[in-house]
Write an enzyme that holds these catalytic residues in place. Structure first.
Site, PDB file in Angstrom:
ATOM      1  CB  SER A  44       2.089   6.160   6.435  1.00 27.35           C
ATOM      2  OG  SER A  44       2.912   6.464   6.335  1.00 27.35           O
ATOM      3  CG  ASP A 160       0.142   7.919   3.410  1.00 27.24           C
ATOM      4  OD1 ASP A 160      -0.420   6.948   4.873  1.00 27.24           O
ATOM      5  OD2 ASP A 160       1.285   8.052   3.799  1.00 27.24           O
TER       6      ASP A 160
END
Length: 315
Positions: A44, A160
């Site tokens: 991320s 993510d």
């Protein structure tokens, strides 16, 4: 600058949204000790910072982060309340690309081995990205559910990486790291929200921005009101206890899951050094707190300097 250690050192940079700017401080403090990572893996926001580091553009990202204020953060919010997410991702992408020049970058052109982690939305499996377009890999790794749109990668839809591997120690080792320094940004996330009454809570309205004109301020008020109305929770018992805003509920729920997952994965795949900056007061999109995050990143290294030297250098 080369490492004082003769072993290959890997740096695993964890997920954590705006907290991720503390990675910058961690990297700067490690380099001051003579530790420059040979291999970098990120999840991320950790992938974004890791990519800037792996291309020697960390100073550009730091400059961008320190320029952020609340007015600029507001400009990322979108009125488009659909499946593509609440964040104006195109605007944010352009800013990041301008800050660290990733638009046409390929993994093979980076200054050191780098990899990012994403999640296959269909299977829930972990996906390691270290070939082809760095741009596509980063936005796959950063596709935070509900905020950023998912990214099509081949025949997969990716989101993510924090959903499966928030601190990618395993990727670092798979890429050849002999010693791994990991940075967990969500160690204190579970204690970051407390119930307070409306009477006790301080005014949480954003301070007036001298750079914003009246039209901008009016638009922000309308945007904020519409956004909160769309996602806020209604108290079931009618009590006056202040409930967290909907966006905080979404993000913190995911961070809580990531926190528990991180503990489990780090127990099974322990790094040689684990750094855990203290970032309780930094929320999802609070990029205007980047200066404090960077300083805390440095402090997290300084607090463990002797242990780091022992683990990496054997001193």
């Amino acid at each position: 600058m080369k490492n004082k250690s003769s072993v290959k050192v890997g740096l695993a940079l964890g997920s954590g949204s705006a907290r991720g700017m503390s990675h910058i401080g961690v990297i700067k403090a490690l380099e001051a000790m003579g530790i420059k990572a040979d291999i970098v893996a990120g999840c991320s926001v950790g992938s974004m910072v890791g990519a800037s580091y792996a291309t020697n553009n960390l100073s550009h990202l730091e400059e961008w982060a320190l320029s952020m204020n609340e007015s600029k953060v507001r400009s990322f919010l979108s009125l488009n309340f659909n499946a593509s997410g609440f964040i104006n991702s195109m605007k944010l992408k352009k800013l990041f690309e301008h800050a660290i020049g990733l638009e046409s970058l390929k993994f093979k052109d980076m200054d050191r081995p780098f990899g990012a982690v994403a999640t296959d939305l269909s299977t829930g499996k972990e996906v390691w990205l270290n070939e082809g377009s760095v741009h596509d890999a980063l936005w796959s790794s950063m596709a935070f559910p509900g905020l950023f749109p998912s990214v099509k990668h081949g025949n997969k839809w990716l989101v993510d990486g924090g959903l499966v591997n928030p601190v990618p120690v395993s990727l670092c080792r798979a890429m050849g790291a002999e010693k791994v320094i990991a940075v967990n940004l969500n160690a204190d996330i579970i204690n970051s929200y407390k119930a307070v009454s409306d009477e006790d809570e301080e005014d949480d309205s954003l301070p007036e921005d001298p750079l914003a004109d009246q039209d901008d301020a009016g638009l922000w008020d309308k945007t904020k009101a519409g956004f909160e109305k769309a996602v806020k929770l209604i108290s079931a018992d009618g009590s006056k206890v202040k409930e967290p805003k909907g966006i905080d509920v979404i993000s913190n729920s995911i961070h809580i899951m990531s926190s528990h997952l991180t503990r489990s994965r780090l127990a099974g795949e322990p790094p040689d050094v684990l750094l855990q900056p203290r970032l309780t007061d930094v929320g999802l999109l609070e990029l205007h707190k980047s200066k404090g995050c960077i300083e805390e990143g440095k402090k997290s290294v300084e607090r463990m300097s002797e242990e780091i030297k022992f683990r990496i250098f054997g001193e």
